[in-house]
Design a protein around this motif. Structure first.
Motif, PDB file in Angstrom:
ATOM      1  N   ALA A 977       0.828  -1.208   0.000  1.00  0.00           N
ATOM      2  CA  ALA A 977       0.000   0.000   0.000  1.00  0.00           C
ATOM      3  C   ALA A 977       0.861   1.255   0.000  1.00  0.00           C
ATOM      4  N   ARG A 978       1.896   1.268   0.847  1.00  0.00           N
ATOM      5  CA  ARG A 978       2.790   2.425   0.909  1.00  0.00           C
ATOM      6  C   ARG A 978       3.585   2.569  -0.388  1.00  0.00           C
ATOM      7  N   ALA A 979       4.002   1.458  -0.972  1.00  0.00           N
ATOM      8  CA  ALA A 979       4.748   1.502  -2.235  1.00  0.00           C
ATOM      9  C   ALA A 979       3.900   2.126  -3.343  1.00  0.00           C
ATOM     10  N   LYS A 980       2.613   1.799  -3.378  1.00  0.00           N
ATOM     11  CA  LYS A 980       1.705   2.383  -4.378  1.00  0.00           C
ATOM     12  C   LYS A 980       1.584   3.890  -4.176  1.00  0.00           C
ATOM     13  N   GLN A 981       1.449   4.301  -2.919  1.00  0.00           N
ATOM     14  CA  GLN A 981       1.360   5.733  -2.617  1.00  0.00           C
ATOM     15  C   GLN A 981       2.604   6.473  -3.105  1.00  0.00           C
ATOM     16  N   LEU A 982       3.767   5.916  -2.780  1.00  0.00           N
ATOM     17  CA  LEU A 982       5.038   6.542  -3.156  1.00  0.00           C
ATOM     18  C   LEU A 982       5.190   6.606  -4.671  1.00  0.00           C
ATOM     19  N   TYR A 983       4.851   5.507  -5.334  1.00  0.00           N
ATOM     20  CA  TYR A 983       4.998   5.439  -6.790  1.00  0.00           C
ATOM     21  C   TYR A 983       4.084   6.473  -7.462  1.00  0.00           C
ATOM     22  N   ASN A 984       2.853   6.563  -6.998  1.00  0.00           N
ATOM     23  CA  ASN A 984       1.908   7.520  -7.580  1.00  0.00           C
ATOM     24  C   ASN A 984       2.304   8.963  -7.300  1.00  0.00           C
ATOM     25  N   ALA A 985       3.064   9.188  -6.223  1.00  0.00           N
ATOM     26  CA  ALA A 985       3.524  10.536  -5.879  1.00  0.00           C
ATOM     27  C   ALA A 985       4.808  10.915  -6.613  1.00  0.00           C
ATOM     28  N   GLY A 986       5.336   9.987  -7.424  1.00  0.00           N
ATOM     29  CA  GLY A 986       6.527  10.295  -8.223  1.00  0.00           C
ATOM     30  C   GLY A 986       7.821   9.707  -7.694  1.00  0.00           C
ATOM     31  N   TYR A 987       7.752   9.027  -6.548  1.00  0.00           N
ATOM     32  CA  TYR A 987       8.960   8.380  -5.994  1.00  0.00           C
ATOM     33  C   TYR A 987       9.025   6.963  -6.565  1.00  0.00           C
ATOM     34  N   LYS A 988       9.625   6.828  -7.757  1.00  0.00           N
ATOM     35  CA  LYS A 988       9.529   5.578  -8.504  1.00  0.00           C
ATOM     36  C   LYS A 988      10.752   4.681  -8.383  1.00  0.00           C
ATOM     37  N   THR A 989      11.847   5.201  -7.843  1.00  0.00           N
ATOM     38  CA  THR A 989      13.065   4.402  -7.704  1.00  0.00           C
ATOM     39  C   THR A 989      13.621   4.532  -6.290  1.00  0.00           C
ATOM     40  N   LEU A 990      14.590   3.693  -6.001  1.00  0.00           N
ATOM     41  CA  LEU A 990      15.261   3.730  -4.698  1.00  0.00           C
ATOM     42  C   LEU A 990      15.982   5.065  -4.517  1.00  0.00           C
ATOM     43  N   ALA A 991      16.575   5.567  -5.596  1.00  0.00           N
ATOM     44  CA  ALA A 991      17.296   6.849  -5.533  1.00  0.00           C
ATOM     45  C   ALA A 991      16.334   8.000  -5.231  1.00  0.00           C
ATOM     46  N   HIS A 992      15.133   7.959  -5.814  1.00  0.00           N
ATOM     47  CA  HIS A 992      14.134   8.990  -5.521  1.00  0.00           C
ATOM     48  C   HIS A 992      13.833   9.023  -4.026  1.00  0.00           C
ATOM     49  N   LEU A 993      13.656   7.847  -3.458  1.00  0.00           N
ATOM     50  CA  LEU A 993      13.275   7.742  -2.051  1.00  0.00           C
ATOM     51  C   LEU A 993      14.429   8.131  -1.127  1.00  0.00           C
ATOM     52  N   ALA A 994      15.641   7.706  -1.487  1.00  0.00           N
ATOM     53  CA  ALA A 994      16.813   7.995  -0.654  1.00  0.00           C
ATOM     54  C   ALA A 994      17.112   9.487  -0.598  1.00  0.00           C
ATOM     55  N   ASN A 995      16.747  10.221  -1.645  1.00  0.00           N
ATOM     56  CA  ASN A 995      17.040  11.654  -1.697  1.00  0.00           C
ATOM     57  C   ASN A 995      15.802  12.515  -1.449  1.00  0.00           C
ATOM     58  N   ALA A 996      14.755  11.908  -0.913  1.00  0.00           N
ATOM     59  CA  ALA A 996      13.507  12.640  -0.664  1.00  0.00           C
ATOM     60  C   ALA A 996      13.655  13.572   0.526  1.00  0.00           C
ATOM     61  N   ASN A 997      12.834  14.603   0.534  1.00  0.00           N
ATOM     62  CA  ASN A 997      12.748  15.532   1.665  1.00  0.00           C
ATOM     63  C   ASN A 997      11.614  15.052   2.576  1.00  0.00           C
ATOM     64  N   PRO A 998      11.891  14.748   3.843  1.00  0.00           N
ATOM     65  CA  PRO A 998      10.835  14.210   4.717  1.00  0.00           C
ATOM     66  C   PRO A 998       9.632  15.143   4.862  1.00  0.00           C
ATOM     67  N   GLU A 999       9.875  16.468   4.834  1.00  0.00           N
ATOM     68  CA  GLU A 999       8.774  17.421   4.984  1.00  0.00           C
ATOM     69  C   GLU A 999       7.821  17.339   3.787  1.00  0.00           C
ATOM     70  N   ILE A1000       8.392  17.206   2.596  1.00  0.00           N
ATOM     71  CA  ILE A1000       7.566  17.094   1.387  1.00  0.00           C
ATOM     72  C   ILE A1000       6.857  15.740   1.374  1.00  0.00           C
ATOM     73  N   LEU A1001       7.580  14.705   1.809  1.00  0.00           N
ATOM     74  CA  LEU A1001       7.009  13.353   1.822  1.00  0.00           C
ATOM     75  C   LEU A1001       5.766  13.293   2.709  1.00  0.00           C
ATOM     76  N   VAL A1002       5.825  13.952   3.851  1.00  0.00           N
ATOM     77  CA  VAL A1002       4.685  13.968   4.783  1.00  0.00           C
ATOM     78  C   VAL A1002       3.474  14.651   4.140  1.00  0.00           C
ATOM     79  N   LYS A1003       3.737  15.685   3.333  1.00  0.00           N
ATOM     80  CA  LYS A1003       2.648  16.433   2.713  1.00  0.00           C
ATOM     81  C   LYS A1003       1.977  15.657   1.586  1.00  0.00           C
ATOM     82  N   VAL A1004       2.768  14.929   0.780  1.00  0.00           N
ATOM     83  CA  VAL A1004       2.207  14.277  -0.411  1.00  0.00           C
ATOM     84  C   VAL A1004       1.712  12.856  -0.147  1.00  0.00           C
ATOM     85  N   ILE A1005       2.147  12.221   0.957  1.00  0.00           N
ATOM     86  CA  ILE A1005       1.727  10.852   1.267  1.00  0.00           C
ATOM     87  C   ILE A1005       0.749  10.879   2.437  1.00  0.00           C
TER      88      ILE A1005
END
Length: 1049
Positions: A977-1005
Motif C-alpha cells: 500500500a505504501r509503495a503504491k502511494q510513493l509510486y503515484n507521488a513520483g517516488y519511482k526508484t530507490l534513488a528517488h526515495l533515498a534523496n527525498a525531503n521528509p517534509e515534502i514526503l509527509v505532505k504528499v503521502i
C-alpha cells in the motif's frame, strides 16, 4: 640540564579579531605590503635572498604596515650571534623565545596578529641568564598533532636547527621531542607537495658539514621567516566546508579515543560509554532519550562487559533492555571495527529494527543488512571499509553463521546479540537457536554473546551453556499493578498472602439485563474506565474471539466515543479500503469509528501495520488481540485485560502471562500500568497457582525436534568440518544446552548412544558417508558429507523432506512444464503447511477447470488426476489411496498461482474462502522455502537448470506486486500500500526515495508521520549505500592484481 624544547602553537583571533570588518579589509587592500612596495619601486618586484621570488612582505610584519616585528628580529639576532661561543641551536631558541614574548605584547595593541605563529620554547640554561618574560612556559611539551599543522617550510627549518646541534648534549626529553618533529617531517617529504616552489626545501637534509654550518650561520632569520610566509601565502586552500571538516575531525578523533579506551581496561570510558558524543545526540534526536536509567548505566559499566565476557541480562518487559544492547552493538561496530549479528524472533520485529537502526548507520558510517524471509546473502559480502550489522530471524541467523564458518570468516563476527533468549526452550526454533549459539561458542573464541529476556528462570544452565555472566534487575519505568477479576469483584495479586489475592474493590457499573447477557465478564465496565483518554489492550484466546469482543464493545459504547478524533478515524478506514483495493473488513468498518479494532494473524501485513500506527498515535484506544501481540511489536497500554487464562485451548503459562501483562504502562505517559485477568470460578485454583508459581524452566529441544534438532546439527557439524569423528561430535555435544542438561535425559539412552544412532540414521539416508563402530563408540573413523547432505544443510531443508524434495526435483528434470510457472510453484510450495490445509473440493475443481490443458497436465505429473478431484467434489467414494500431502500441496499451489496472477490478497482469500492473514502467511512461507530450494539446487550440478528459474520465482513470491513497485518494496517497512502511494507521488526508484525531503514526503503521502518518513528515507539511503558498496567491492576485486602471477617475485 634539559635542552631547550620546541613548542608550536596555532593561534586564532576570536570575536571581532577573527573576522575583519569591511572597513578594515579595505584598509588592508590599500596598504598591503605588496601594493606599497610596488608603488615605491615603480612596479618592479624585489627578490628574496633565499629563493629569488617576489618579496610579498618587505619590511612589514603585518598587513597593517607595522614594521617593528621583523626589525626587532634582525636586531635581536645580531645581538646574540655576536658571541661566537654561543651554540647556534641555543641562539635560535633564545631569539625566537624573545620574539614570541614581544609578539604576545604586540598582540594586545594590534588587532592584526598573524594567524599562525611559531614559538620556540627554551628552558633555563647555565650559559644564559634570561628574563622570565623572554621564555615560553617550559611545562608545555610539543606534540606531534600540533606540529602536524605547520607548513612544510617551517618544519624543515626546525630540522635544520636540530641537525646543527648534533654534537650538543641531549636529554631524554629532547630525544622524544626530536622524534616527534621527525615524524611530522616525514609526512611532508613526499613527491606531492602543497607548493611546487617549495620542492627544493622538501628534500632530506644531511648532517651538516662545517661549510654548511657557516652558510646557515650567516642566513638571516628574518629572511627565512619572510620566505616561509611567502610559501604559506601561495599554498592553495581546499574548497571544503570548514564546519564539515571540524565535525568529521571531532567524530574521527572521538572514535579513535573510544577505540583505545575499549581496548584498554581503563575506567575512563570516554565521552559516551566509549562512543562518540554524536551517538548521544542521535539518541536524543531519533528516540527522544536524553539520559539512561540507573540500571542501564550500571549494566554498561559491568566489569564483565569491559573484559568482553559473554553476558545474560534479564529485566521486566518495558525496562529498556534493547537500548543497552544497541549501545554495545555500536561499541563493536565503531570502536572495535567488527561485524555484529542481532537475532530477533519474528520477521516483523526484524524489519522494525532495520528501520530503527538505519538512521544510526547513515550518520555513523556502518551498514544495516536484513536477513529475514527470502532476504540475505550467504556468505555475506566481505566489506573492506564499512562494518555491517546483520539483523536476522533465528533461521536466517543460523544460515548466516554456517556460511561464515564455511568461509573461515567467523572471527569477523565480533558480537552476537540474542533478543528473547527464553526462546531456546520453544520447539524447533529453540533447537535452531541452540545450534547457532553452540557453533559460535565452539568455533570462535573472539565472538562475544549477549542474551536478554524478560522471562528466564533456570539461569544457571544458560550461564553454563553460554559461559556467561548474569545481570538482573526488577526495574520498570512504570509501576505495574496486577489484578484478578472474579464475578464483579477485583482482587489485587499478592504473593505474600496464602490465597495469593487480596480484595481491592467492586465494579461500579450499572448493567441492564440485556447487557448482562451480552457481556457477562463485565468487559465494557473495565474498558470504559480508561478509554478514550487512555489506551487499553484485551488479550483473547482465539482470533474469532478478538473480533467478537471488538464488535460487542462497540455495540454498547455511547455515541460520544465516535466524536473522539473522528476525522482521523475516517482517514484510517479510507486507508484500509485502499489497502484492500476497495474492500474493508466489515468488523473493522463497524468498530474503528468508536476507536476500537482487532489485531491478529488473520489481517494482512499492511492492515496490521496501519492499525498499529493508528493505535500508537492514539487514534485507536482499544485493541482486541491474540497472544502473538505480546511477543511482537511494542504496543503498550494503560490497562491490559486478559479475557481468559487460556491461549487457544491451552491453559496460560507463566511466561506468556508475564509477557502479556508486561505491556501495561507506557514510559513517560502513564504513572502506573494495570493488568486485570478475568477468571471463572472453575479456574480459580489454577490461577492462584499461576500467579504464585515461578517462571518455566528453559530446556533443550534438540531431542524433541529430531529432524530440525539433533539430526540437523550432526549433519552440519560434519559438513562444516567442525567435528568429523564420533569422538569430536561427542566433545561438541557436551558444549550444547543439551550437554549441560544431560541429567534430564532418559536412563534408557546415554548422550553417546543418541549421537551414534543419529549418525547412523544420516548414513542410511545417504546424507553422510563413513561408519560408526558398534564395538567402539569413540571410533576414529572420519565421516564425510555427501553432495545431497551438503545441499540439505546449506539450503536449510528440513531433514524430514530432503529426500522427497530431491526426488521431486529429479522427476521435474524429466518433464518440467514451463508453459506457465505452475509446475515450478508446486516445487516451491512449503511441505510443512500441507498438514493444516483442508481443501474445499468445489473450489478445487473450479480452479482446476480454469487451467489450460498444459497446466492441467501438471496435476497429472505430480500425482493428482482430474478424476480424483471430480469424485471428491461430487462426494463419491475413492477406492484408490491418494497421498493427502500431495493433494493438499497442489491446492496450496493453486492459491499461490492465483496470487501471482492477481497480486491481490483480498480477492484470492475470498476466492478460496481463506483468511487474508493465512493467504499472506502462505505467500511469505513460499518465498522463504523457494529461497531454500534455490540454495539446495546450487549445491547439486544436476539441478543447474533450476537456478535461474528459482531466482526469478523467489523474487516474485517475496514481493507479489507489479514489477515497477519492487524497488520500493525492497526498503524495510515499505509494504504494498505504501509503495503504491510513493509510486503515484513520483517516488519511482530507490534513488528517488533515498534523496527525498521528509517534509515534502509527509505532505504528499497520506497517513505518514514525520517520524515514519524519516525512517523510510534512512532505510532507502542504507539500502542504496549497501548496493553501492557491494558494487564497489566487486570493482576493487576485479581490479586487484594477483599476487601469484607467473614470472613475478
Amino acid at each position: 640540564m634539559a635542552e631547550p624544547g620546541l613548542a608550536v602553537r596555532r593561534r586564532s583571533c576570536r570575536g571581532s579579531v577573527g573576522k575583519r570588518s569591511r572597513a578594515l579589509a579595505q584598509t588592508c587592500a590599500v596598504c598591503s605590503p605588496v601594493a606599497r612596495k610596488r608603488l615605491s619601486s615603480g612596479d618592479e618586484g624585489t627578490t628574496c635572498s633565499n629563493d629569488s621570488e617576489e618579496d610579498m612582505f618587505g619590511d612589514y610584519d603585518s598587513f597593517c604596515g607595522n614594521d617593528s616585528l621583523l626589525a626587532q628580529v634582525d636586531e635581536i639576532e645580531h645581538k646574540y650571534l655576536q658571541d661566537k661561543n654561543v651554540d647556534i641551536k641555543a641562539a635560535g631558541d633564545i631569539i625566537l623565545g624573545n620574539l614570541q614574548s614581544r609578539v604576545h605584547q604586540d598582540k594586545q595593541d594590534d588587532i592584526s596578529t598573524p594567524e599562525n605563529m611559531v614559538v620556540l620554547k627554551a628552558d633555563k640554561e647555565d650559559d644564559f641568564q634570561m628574563n622570565e618574560n623572554d621564555l615560553v612556559d617550559s611545562n608545555q611539551e610539543p606534540s606531534e598533532s600540533v606540529l602536524d599543522e605547520l607548513p612544510s617550510s617551517q618544519l624543515l627549518y626546525f630540522e635544520k636547527m636540530n641537525e646543527l646541534s648534533s654534537g650538543y648534549r641531549k636529554s631524554v626529553g629532547t630525544e622524544e621531542r626530536d622524534k616527534c618533529i621527525g615524524s611530522s617531517l616525514d609526512k611532508i617529504r613526499s613527491p606531492l607537495s602543497f607548493c611546487p616552489e617549495a620542492e627544493p626545501r622538501n628534500r632530506t637534509v644531511d648532517v651538516c658539514s662545517d661549510s654548511k654550518c657557516d652558510s646557515l650561520k650567516t642566513e638571516s632569520l628574518k629572511d627565512h621567516l619572510k620566505s616561509a610566509m611567502t610559501v604559506n601565502a601561495k599554498a592553495q586552500t581546499l574548497q571544503v566546508s570548514k564546519t564539515k571538516q571540524l565535525k568529521e575531525a571531532v567524530l574521527s578523533e572521538e572514535i579513535c579515543v573510544a577505540k583505545k579506551t575499549i581496548e584498554s581496561s581503563s575506567v575512563d570510558i570516554g565521552p559516551f560509554y566509549g562512543l562518540p558524543s554524536k551517538v548521544k545526540d542521535l539518541l536524543k534526536q531519533f528516540r527522544g532519550i536524553e539520559t539512561l536509567y540507573e540500571w542501564q548505566h550500571n549494566c554498561l559499566m559491568l566489569e564483565s562487559l569491559q573484559q568482553r565476557k559473554n553476558l545474560i541480562y534479564s529485566l521486566p518487559t518495558s525496562g529498556g533492555k534493547t537500548l543497552v544492547a544497541e549501545i554495545i552493538i555500536l561499541q563493536e561496530l565503531l570502536c572495535r571495527q567488527k561485524n555484529v549479528l542481532m537475532i530477533l524472533p519474528y520477521v516483523a520485529i526484524v524489519q522494525e529494527k532495520v528501520r530503527g537502526l538505519s538512521s544510526f548507520g547513515i550518520e555513523l558510517g556502518f551498514l544495516v543488512e536484513e536477513y529475514a524471509g527470502s532476504k540475505g546473502r550467504f556468505p555475506p559480502i566481505k566489506r573492506r571499509i564499512k562494518k555491517s550489522l546483520y539483523i536476522a530471524t533465528i533461521e536466517k541467523g543460523h544460515a548466516l553463521v554456517n556460511s561464515l564458518i564455511e568461509t573461515e570468516r567467523i572471527d569477523d563476527l565480533g558480537l552476537v546479540v540474542v533478543d528473547e533468549l527464553h526462546m531456546l526452550g520453544e520447539g524447533s526454533r529453540g533447537a535452531t537457536l541452540e545450534i547457532t549459539l553452540a557453533k559460535i561458542l565452539y568455533t570462535s573464541k573472539n565472538t562475544q554473546i549477549i542474551g536478554m529476556s524478560a522471562t528466564l528462570n533456570n539461569v544457571e544452565d544458560l550461564q553454563k551453556f553460554l559461559q556467561a555472566e548474569y545481570y538482573t534487575n526488577n526495574f520498570r519505568p512504570v509501576e505495574l499493578k496486577e489484578y484478578v477479576k472474579i464475578r464483579d469483584t477485583i482482587y489485587a495479586v499478592d504473593s505474600k498472602t496464602e490465597k495469593g489475592f487480596t480484595f481491592s474493590r467492586l465494579l461500579n457499573f450499572k448493567y441492564s439485563s440485556n447487557l448482562q447477557k451480552a457481556d457477562p465478564d463485565h468487559i465494557i465496565a473495565l474498558v470504559t474506565e480508561v478509554i478514550p483518554k487512555y489506551s487499553c489492550l484485551i488479550f483473547c484466546p482465539t482470533k474469532k474471539n478478538c473480533e467478537n469482543v471488538a464488535s460487542m464493545v462497540c455495540k454498547y459504547l455511547q455515541k460520544e466515543f465516535r466524536a473522539h478524533r473522528e476525522k482521523e478515524k475516517q482517514d484510517l478506514i479510507k486507508d484500509l479500503k485502499n489497502i484492500g483495493n476497495g474492500s474493508v473488513c466489515p468488523v473493522l468498518k463497524q468498530t474503528i469509528p468508536f476507536g476500537v479494532a482487532y489485531h491478529h494473524s488473520g489481517l494482512t501485513n499492511d492492515e496490521r501495520k496501519s492499525i498499529e500506527e493508528a493505535y500508537s498515535a492514539g487514534i485507536l484506544c482499544l485493541l482486541a488481540c491474540t497472544a502473538t501481540l505480546a511477543a511482537g511489536v511494542n504496543l503498550p497500554a494503560r490497562r491490559v485485560i486478559l479475557r481468559a487464562p487460556y491461549v487457544a485451548s491451552d491453559f496460560l503459562k507463566k511466561n506468556q502471562y508475564k509477557q502479556m501483562i508486561g505491556r501495561a504502562g507506557r514510559a513517560g505517559i502513564d504513572d502506573a500500568g494495570e493488568s486485570i485477568l478475568i477468571v471463572q470460578e472453575k479456574d480459580r485454583h489454577l490461577v492462584q497457582d499461576l500467579v504464585s508459581s515461578p517462571l518455566e524452566n528453559c530446556y533443550s529441544n534438540l531431542l524433541l525436534e529430531l529432524t530440525k534438532g539433533m539430526q540437523s546439527l550432526l549433519l552440519s557439524l560434519v559438513g562444516l568440518k567442525i567435528a568429523v569423528t564420533h569422538e569430536e561430535v561427542s566433545n561438541f555435544m557436551c558444549s550444547t544446552l543439551l550437554g549441560v542438561q544431560q541429567q534430564l535425559l532418559s536412563k534408557d539412552k546415554s548422550l553417546s548412544e543418541i549421537i551414534k544412532d543419529g549418525l547412523e540414521n544420516l548414513i542410511q539416508k545417504g546424507l553422510l558417508r563413513g561408519r560408526t563402530s558398534e564395538k567402539d563408540h569413540n571410533s576414529k573413523c572420519t565421516l564425510t558429507v555427501t553432495p545431497l547432505g551438503k545441499a540439505t544443510y546449506k539450503g536449510s531443508i528440513d531433514l524430514a523432506y530432503c529426500n522427497l524434495l530431491y526426488r521431486e526435483l529429479k522427476k521435474g528434470l524429466e518433464g518440467l512444464i514451463l508453459e506457465s510457472n505452475l509446475h515450478l510453484l508446486y516445487l516451491a510450495t512449503p511441505y510443512d503447511m500441507t498438514s493444516n490445509c483442508s481443501p474445499d473440493w468445489m473450489i478445487y475443481l473450479k480452479q482446476f477447470n480454469q487451467l489450460s490443458a498444459a497446466e492441467q497436465k501438471v496435476a497429472d505429473v505430480v500425482g493428482v488426476p482430474e478424476s480424483f478431484i471430480i469424485k471428491k467434489a461430487s462426494g463419491q467414494a475413492i477406492r484408490k489411496n491418494m497421498d493427502s500431502a500431495v493433494v493438499n500441496r497442489l491446492y496450496l499451489t493453486f492459491v499461490l498461482y492465483a496470487l501471482l496472477k492477481e497480486t491481490n490478497v483480498w480477492s484470492v482469500s475470498e476466492k478460496f474462502n481463506m483468511s487474508r492473514g493465512y493467504v499472506q502467511n502462505l505467500l511469505s512461507s513460499a518465498a522463504s522455502f523457494a529461497s531454500c530450494v534455490l540454495h539446495f539446487c546450487e549445491e547439486l550440478e544436476e539441478f543447474w537448470v533450476y537456478k535461474a528459474l528459482l531466482t526469478e520465482l523467489t523474487k516474485q513470491l517475496t514481493y507479489c506486486v507489479k514489477t515497477e513497485l519492487i524497488p520500493l518494496m525492497e526498503v524495510a517497512g515499505v509494504l504494498e500500500a505504501r509503495a503504491k502511494q510513493l509510486y503515484n507521488a513520483g517516488y519511482k526508484t530507490l534513488a528517488h526515495l533515498a534523496n527525498a525531503n521528509p517534509e515534502i514526503l509527509v505532505k504528499v503521502i497520506e497517513h505518514l508521520s514525520r517520524r515514519q518518513a524519516k525512517q523510510i528515507i534512512s532505510s532507502a539511503k542504507m539500502l542504496l549505500s549497501e548496493k553501492a558498496e557491494a558494487l564497489q567491492e566487486e570493482v576493487e576485486e576485479l581490479l586487484k592484481v594477483p599476487t601469484d602471477i607467473p614470472g613475478t617475485y
